[in-house]
Write a protein that holds these residues in place. Structure first.
Motif: not given
Ligand SMILES: Cc1cc2nc3c(=O)[nH]c(=O)nc-3n(C[C@H](O)[C@H](O)[C@H](O)COP(=O)(O)OP(=O)(O)OC[C@H]3O[C@@H](n4cnc5c(N)ncnc54)[C@H](O)[C@@H]3O)c2cc1C
Length: 138
Positions: A91, A95, A77
């Motif tokens: 992140l 995801t 991230g």
């Protein structure tokens, strides 16, 4: 002018052309890469530094991930600072486990060039391909 017979002609030996060449080589499909610049220029050209997961996965699939695994820095991230407050953008969480990897495009280019050299694949540097030439290809 030299006559060439190949299944695929790739225009440009940037990371996209080189990676496609490597994937075609692995699939046993004959190809050439035509590049207007010299190999030295392409290898030294400074550009990207962050690879998305899809690029990392493709490099792995192409079998060109040894240095990437050794020297690439994976990040889950990023943190953004505003008015003294830190905001984390996770992140991986957003995801389903994907990451970004810090690894220079110059290195990716060199890794792909070395793999190409080792495989004995053809490439032509210093050749600018114009639309006229494309229409002459069968
Ligand atoms: C400053 C900068 C920072 C960047 N940072 C990031 C980043 O952090 N993360 C990221 O994912 N992306 C980043 N990018 C984008 C990334 O560099 C590009 O997406 C990538 O280079 C695209 O690769 P490519 O192979 O498609 O094209 P290119 O690298 O542009 O390669 C195309 C090649 O084709 C050749 N060519 C073109 N036309 C012809 C012709 N007619 N005949 C013969 N040869 C030809 C060119 O000489 C060139 O070598 C950055 C780009 C720049 C400029």
């Amino acid at each position: 002018m030299e006559n060439l017979t190949t299944q695929v002609a790739i225009i440009g030996s940037g990371p996209a052309g080189l990676l496609l060449g490597q994937l075609l080589f692995k699939a046993g499909i004959s190809h050439v890469i035509i590049e207007q610049r010299s190999a030295e220029y392409v290898a030294a050209r400074i550009r990207a530094g962050i690879l998305e997961q899809v690029s990392v996965d493709l490099l792995k699939q192409a079998g060109v991930d040894e240095n990437l695994n050794k020297f690439g820095l994976a990040h889950d991230g990023i943190e953004i600072l505003t008015n003294g407050l830190k905001h984390r953008v996770d992140l991986s969480e957003l995801t389903q486990g994907k990451q970004v990897t810090v690894y220079g495009q110059t290195e990716v280019t060199k890794d792909l060039m070395h793999a190409r050299e080792a495989a004995g694949c053809d490439g032509y540097h210093g050749v600018y391909l114009q639309m006229f030439h494309l229409f002459q290809m069968n």
